[in-house]
Scaffold this motif. Structure first.
Motif, PDB file in Angstrom:
ATOM      1  N   LEU A 186     -12.627 -20.726 -44.816  1.00  0.00           N
ATOM      2  CA  LEU A 186     -13.374 -19.728 -44.463  1.00  0.00           C
ATOM      3  C   LEU A 186     -14.650 -19.983 -43.489  1.00  0.00           C
ATOM      4  O   LEU A 186     -15.013 -19.445 -42.485  1.00  0.00           O
ATOM      5  CB  LEU A 186     -14.010 -18.600 -45.738  1.00  0.00           C
ATOM      6  CG  LEU A 186     -12.965 -17.886 -46.369  1.00  0.00           C
ATOM      7  CD1 LEU A 186     -13.577 -17.187 -47.731  1.00  0.00           C
ATOM      8  CD2 LEU A 186     -12.500 -16.787 -45.412  1.00  0.00           C
ATOM      9  N   LEU A 187     -15.313 -21.049 -43.929  1.00  0.00           N
ATOM     10  CA  LEU A 187     -16.268 -21.432 -43.278  1.00  0.00           C
ATOM     11  C   LEU A 187     -16.031 -21.901 -42.024  1.00  0.00           C
ATOM     12  O   LEU A 187     -16.771 -21.533 -40.846  1.00  0.00           O
ATOM     13  CB  LEU A 187     -17.323 -22.507 -43.903  1.00  0.00           C
ATOM     14  CG  LEU A 187     -18.059 -22.165 -45.389  1.00  0.00           C
ATOM     15  CD1 LEU A 187     -18.373 -23.195 -46.097  1.00  0.00           C
ATOM     16  CD2 LEU A 187     -19.021 -21.033 -45.041  1.00  0.00           C
ATOM     17  N   ALA A 188     -15.223 -22.755 -41.827  1.00  0.00           N
ATOM     18  CA  ALA A 188     -14.644 -23.172 -40.358  1.00  0.00           C
ATOM     19  C   ALA A 188     -14.219 -22.166 -39.497  1.00  0.00           C
ATOM     20  O   ALA A 188     -14.754 -22.026 -38.000  1.00  0.00           O
ATOM     21  CB  ALA A 188     -13.723 -24.382 -40.584  1.00  0.00           C
ATOM     22  N   ASN A 189     -13.469 -21.259 -40.237  1.00  0.00           N
ATOM     23  CA  ASN A 189     -13.004 -20.131 -39.298  1.00  0.00           C
ATOM     24  C   ASN A 189     -14.305 -19.112 -39.032  1.00  0.00           C
ATOM     25  O   ASN A 189     -14.210 -18.742 -37.575  1.00  0.00           O
ATOM     26  CB  ASN A 189     -11.976 -19.454 -40.139  1.00  0.00           C
ATOM     27  CG  ASN A 189     -10.623 -20.086 -39.473  1.00  0.00           C
ATOM     28  OD1 ASN A 189     -10.206 -20.464 -38.756  1.00  0.00           O
ATOM     29  ND2 ASN A 189      -9.849 -20.286 -41.109  1.00  0.00           N
ATOM     30  N   LEU A 190     -15.342 -19.073 -39.758  1.00  0.00           N
ATOM     31  CA  LEU A 190     -16.447 -18.104 -39.323  1.00  0.00           C
ATOM     32  C   LEU A 190     -17.234 -18.710 -38.383  1.00  0.00           C
ATOM     33  O   LEU A 190     -17.425 -18.049 -37.234  1.00  0.00           O
ATOM     34  CB  LEU A 190     -17.211 -17.921 -40.753  1.00  0.00           C
ATOM     35  CG  LEU A 190     -18.573 -17.056 -40.518  1.00  0.00           C
ATOM     36  CD1 LEU A 190     -18.343 -15.808 -40.051  1.00  0.00           C
ATOM     37  CD2 LEU A 190     -19.435 -17.189 -41.923  1.00  0.00           C
ATOM     38  N   TRP A 218      -4.816 -18.659 -38.470  1.00  0.00           N
ATOM     39  CA  TRP A 218      -6.321 -18.222 -38.864  1.00  0.00           C
ATOM     40  C   TRP A 218      -7.251 -18.486 -37.961  1.00  0.00           C
ATOM     41  O   TRP A 218      -8.209 -17.873 -37.460  1.00  0.00           O
ATOM     42  CB  TRP A 218      -6.576 -18.573 -40.243  1.00  0.00           C
ATOM     43  CG  TRP A 218      -6.075 -18.003 -41.263  1.00  0.00           C
ATOM     44  CD1 TRP A 218      -4.766 -18.413 -42.202  1.00  0.00           C
ATOM     45  CD2 TRP A 218      -6.207 -16.603 -41.716  1.00  0.00           C
ATOM     46  NE1 TRP A 218      -4.528 -17.378 -42.984  1.00  0.00           N
ATOM     47  CE2 TRP A 218      -5.446 -16.331 -42.769  1.00  0.00           C
ATOM     48  CE3 TRP A 218      -7.319 -15.656 -41.375  1.00  0.00           C
ATOM     49  CZ2 TRP A 218      -5.419 -15.178 -43.510  1.00  0.00           C
ATOM     50  CZ3 TRP A 218      -7.203 -14.506 -41.965  1.00  0.00           C
ATOM     51  CH2 TRP A 218      -6.331 -14.244 -43.161  1.00  0.00           C
ATOM     52  N   THR A 219      -7.048 -19.709 -37.386  1.00  0.00           N
ATOM     53  CA  THR A 219      -7.915 -20.048 -36.453  1.00  0.00           C
ATOM     54  C   THR A 219      -7.913 -19.363 -35.116  1.00  0.00           C
ATOM     55  O   THR A 219      -8.947 -19.080 -34.583  1.00  0.00           O
ATOM     56  CB  THR A 219      -7.945 -21.819 -36.083  1.00  0.00           C
ATOM     57  OG1 THR A 219      -6.722 -22.271 -35.320  1.00  0.00           O
ATOM     58  CG2 THR A 219      -7.873 -22.713 -36.912  1.00  0.00           C
ATOM     59  N   ILE A 220      -6.937 -19.279 -34.735  1.00  0.00           N
ATOM     60  CA  ILE A 220      -6.397 -18.311 -33.434  1.00  0.00           C
ATOM     61  C   ILE A 220      -7.042 -17.137 -33.530  1.00  0.00           C
ATOM     62  O   ILE A 220      -7.746 -16.492 -32.852  1.00  0.00           O
ATOM     63  CB  ILE A 220      -4.888 -18.136 -33.098  1.00  0.00           C
ATOM     64  CG1 ILE A 220      -4.323 -19.694 -32.694  1.00  0.00           C
ATOM     65  CG2 ILE A 220      -4.594 -16.862 -32.123  1.00  0.00           C
ATOM     66  CD1 ILE A 220      -4.803 -19.930 -31.263  1.00  0.00           C
ATOM     67  N   SER A 221      -6.842 -16.535 -34.870  1.00  0.00           N
ATOM     68  CA  SER A 221      -7.176 -15.112 -35.369  1.00  0.00           C
ATOM     69  C   SER A 221      -8.822 -15.235 -35.210  1.00  0.00           C
ATOM     70  O   SER A 221      -9.606 -14.416 -34.465  1.00  0.00           O
ATOM     71  CB  SER A 221      -6.851 -14.714 -36.701  1.00  0.00           C
ATOM     72  OG  SER A 221      -7.146 -13.482 -37.008  1.00  0.00           O
ATOM     73  N   THR A 252     -11.331 -26.679 -35.542  1.00  0.00           N
ATOM     74  CA  THR A 252      -9.978 -26.604 -35.507  1.00  0.00           C
ATOM     75  C   THR A 252      -9.490 -27.664 -36.495  1.00  0.00           C
ATOM     76  O   THR A 252      -8.465 -27.431 -37.583  1.00  0.00           O
ATOM     77  CB  THR A 252      -9.340 -26.408 -34.390  1.00  0.00           C
ATOM     78  OG1 THR A 252      -9.796 -25.574 -33.368  1.00  0.00           O
ATOM     79  CG2 THR A 252      -7.653 -26.162 -34.240  1.00  0.00           C
ATOM     80  N   GLU A 253      -9.805 -28.860 -36.363  1.00  0.00           N
ATOM     81  CA  GLU A 253      -9.498 -30.019 -37.155  1.00  0.00           C
ATOM     82  C   GLU A 253      -9.750 -29.831 -38.592  1.00  0.00           C
ATOM     83  O   GLU A 253      -8.982 -29.839 -39.632  1.00  0.00           O
ATOM     84  CB  GLU A 253     -10.089 -31.192 -36.810  1.00  0.00           C
ATOM     85  CG  GLU A 253      -9.446 -31.611 -35.404  1.00  0.00           C
ATOM     86  CD  GLU A 253     -10.080 -32.866 -34.736  1.00  0.00           C
ATOM     87  OE1 GLU A 253     -10.941 -33.920 -35.801  1.00  0.00           O
ATOM     88  OE2 GLU A 253     -10.222 -32.878 -33.746  1.00  0.00           O
ATOM     89  N   THR A 254     -11.041 -29.035 -38.940  1.00  0.00           N
ATOM     90  CA  THR A 254     -11.694 -28.776 -40.084  1.00  0.00           C
ATOM     91  C   THR A 254     -10.858 -27.713 -40.800  1.00  0.00           C
ATOM     92  O   THR A 254     -10.321 -27.833 -42.007  1.00  0.00           O
ATOM     93  CB  THR A 254     -13.148 -28.304 -40.021  1.00  0.00           C
ATOM     94  OG1 THR A 254     -13.739 -29.442 -39.316  1.00  0.00           O
ATOM     95  CG2 THR A 254     -13.709 -28.304 -41.400  1.00  0.00           C
ATOM     96  N   ALA A 255     -10.541 -26.804 -39.938  1.00  0.00           N
ATOM     97  CA  ALA A 255      -9.772 -25.579 -40.556  1.00  0.00           C
ATOM     98  C   ALA A 255      -8.333 -25.793 -40.894  1.00  0.00           C
ATOM     99  O   ALA A 255      -7.589 -25.410 -41.892  1.00  0.00           O
ATOM    100  CB  ALA A 255      -9.664 -24.344 -39.748  1.00  0.00           C
TER     101      ALA A 255
END
Lengths: 179, 458
Positions: free
Chosen positions: B201-205, B324-327, B308-311
């Protein structure tokens, strides 16, 4: 050799330093003030710049008249100046600000009266001429009032016609103007 | 597998770069589309927003689909749909059909991009390397997009931006077809069918916030150059090329730093610094946009790849978490565009009026003859009426120049002063939006900081 952890610190602190340097440099170069010059409130008095000769007096008179009319209408002097350039621009202005011809006429007459006041105060117009001019302006039609705002030379060159002096009175009128 | 890894790797990276370039490729063409399709600034923004919105919504479902039908087939079909929709975009003569085609383009693109992430580990032999290649291809595509789009718009037309993508997408699909055929023959639908973990969640946020900031940098800078400073698309494309060049250089900058959190934080700060610089431009000159662009370019390269690497680190399946990262990234772009568009369109209108008033004040207070002043006021007003809500080009107002030498000099000075006021107005109009973009990048530091302890050490 810089170890991996130190490279991370350099990268992090370096990014902060570079970002701050850029922002502070742009601030110091005037980045926060790079905006259009603020136009003056038309309701505030504008200083006459020691006009010399008929043309300069007429110009100052026009600007004062614009200020007065713009103040009355609640728009900037510059907006009104563009609006009075042609009939089309005037109509666009009236439509945009929802102003009637009568309101515009009243505002322009008020502007012309303010210009006479300013001219009198600046010593550019004699009180003997100012009083009849004020009376004459109260009755002039809108188109003629706009002509006077756009080019007040006619007022000073041929003002006699407005206040009933006729051609012969022009010499006397010139006598009331500063050298 | 019948294809050699190298052409397949090139095809996979090309597919990701191509699709993610589309989130920004039309930026420089928007003024042309805006004029040609006779629409409004807000409406034309949807050519960008629609693509990013559908990408944001479709990426995760597309990743599930890729697992179900097989990543090879999902990528090949996705690229075919993307190519078909690109053709439809290029053939559009109305805004509604263009936006509809853009939505379909994003659907195909989402399927292709997420499926590629599932295919890459088998091609390069390492999940981590696959992630780096995928993130880099995407960041490069997104950064190169505006420049390529600008050049094509100027040299050919805005339609060519889409038409040129048709053969590229089909060419990228060819090596992937071998994988699709293999999946069909063997019945293997996914390289791994591990349990799906929760998205980071945090990486994507943080990705969403940073993407909003980067969208602001790209979109607003292009509009400033073309609509504000009245540059041609090709000249603007040349100017914004600074960002992808800096982004490529940024890859080397971060490669020696193992901590993804440090790289992400440094990148977000650089993006914020660059946007801060753009918000505080002290003059309307191209040279002054270069240092901020360098910072944004370096920053986006660092932060996008690190986040992206973290996610994706330790999460499976890769396609789903890649989805999820693209989203997150495209949702960020949408939020950035939707939040900033009304702000800068309002500011442009306000600053345009202030600039015109300031310019008119220059004319009124000048020593030009009253007759000339009236003529100029008349021409300025006509020009404003012609150019409606745009920042006007006022050069023609002063043509022809007076024959009298003194008056000609006065008019030339007036023209320069008036132009200066317009440049000031146009530049100042974008300042709050750039500032808001910088704030978004700084906000990303919160989730990046909170992700402590979960970082990936390379």
């Amino acid at each position: 050799m810089i170890d991996r952890a130190d490279r991370g610190k350099f990268l992090f602190l370096g990014s902060i330093a570079v970002s701050l340097v850029l922002v502070l440099a742009y601030l110091a170069a005037g980045g926060s003030d790079y905006a259009p010059a603020k136009t003056q409130d038309p309701c505030k008095p504008r200083e006459w710049r020691n006009p010399e000769g008929l043309q300069q007096i007429a110009e100052q008179f026009s600007l004062s008249a614009l200020d007065g009319a713009a103040c009355k209408l609640g728009v900037s002097r510059e907006t009104l100046a563009r609006a009075l350039a042609t009939e089309d621009s005037r109509q666009r202005f009236l439509d945009r600000y929802d102003i009637s011809d009568a309101e515009l006429a009243r505002a322009i007459r008020a502007g012309l009266v303010r210009a006479i006041d300013d001219a009198e105060e600046a010593g550019a117009l004699s009180p003997f001429l100012a009083a009849p001019l004020r009376q004459a302006i109260a009755a002039i039609p809108l188109d003629r009032a706009i002509e006077l705002v756009n080019d007040a030379r006619s007022l000073f060159e041929g003002g006699g016609s407005i206040i009933g002096l006729g051609e012969t009175g022009l010499g006397i009128l010139e006598g009331f103007l500063p050298e | 597998m019948t294809e050699a890894p190298r052409p397949r790797l090139a095809a996979l990276a090309l597919a990701v770069g191509l699709v993610l370039a589309d989130s920004s490729v039309v930026v420089l063409a928007l003024p042309d589309i805006y004029r040609e399709l006779d629409t409004s600034v807000t409406a034309v923004t949807w050519v960008l927003v629609s693509f990013n919105l559908v990408m944001a919504l479709a990426a995760v479902p597309a990743a599930h689909l890729a697992r179900r039908v097989g990543p090879g087939r999902a990528a090949a079909v996705g690229l075919a749909v993307f190519a078909g929709a690109s053709l439809a975009c290029g053939a559009s003569t109305e805004l509604a059909t263009l936006i509809a085609a853009r939505c379909v383009q994003a659907l195909g693109g989402a399927a292709a991009v997420t499926a590629v992430l599932e295919l890459l580990p088998a091609t390069v032999g390492s999940e981590r390397r696959a992630t780096v290649i995928w993130a880099t291809a995407g960041a490069t595509g997104a950064a190169l997009g505006p420049a390529v789009g600008g050049v094509l718009t100027e040299l050919v037309s805005w339609q060519s931006i889409f038409l040129v993508q048709v053969p590229i997408a089909l060419a990228a699909a060819v090596p992937i077809l071998a994988v699709a055929r293999h999946e069909a023959a063997t019945g293997v639908v996914s390289s791994e069918l591990r349990r799906t973990g929760r998205p980071h969640l945090l990486a994507n946020l943080a990705l969403a916030l940073v993407s909003a900031a980067i969208a602001a940098a790209l979109f607003l800078l292009v509009l400033l150059l073309i609509e504000g400073w009245r540059m041609s698309p090709i000249a603007a494309a040349l100017v914004v090329t600074v960002m992808p060049i800096a982004a490529l250089a940024g890859r080397r900058l971060g490669s020696s730093v193992p901590s993804t959190r440090t790289r992400a934080a440094a990148g977000a700060i650089l993006v914020a610094g660059g946007l801060g610089g753009l918000a505080l431009l002290p003059k309307a000159t191209i040279a002054l946009t270069v240092p901020p662009q360098v910072l944004v370019g370096l920053g986006l390269s660092l932060v996008l790849s690190a986040l992206t690497e973290t996610a994706l680190a330790g999460r499976a399946p890769q396609a789903l978490h890649g989805g999820w990262t693209i989203s997150a990234r495209h949702a960020g772009v949408v939020i950035g565009l939707l939040a900033l568009t009304p702000i800068f369109t309002h500011d442009i209108a306000e600053q345009r009026q202030d600039a015109i008033d300031a310019g008119t004040a220059v004319v009124l207070d000048s020593r030009a003859s009253p007759l000339l002043k009236i003529q100029l006021a008349q021409r300025i007003d006509d020009r404003l009426a012609e150019e409606k809500d745009k920042v006007p080009t006022l050069g023609p107002v002063f043509e022809p120049l007076p024959e009298d030498a003194d008056e000609r000099e006065a008019v030339v000075t007036l023209r320069e002063e008036l132009q200066d006021q317009l440049d000031r107005g146009a530049t100042h109009a974008f300042s709050p939006s750039f500032g808001l973009g910088a704030l978004m990048a700084l906000l990303a530091l919160v989730p990046i900081g909170l992700a402590r302890g979960r970082e990936v050490e390379l």
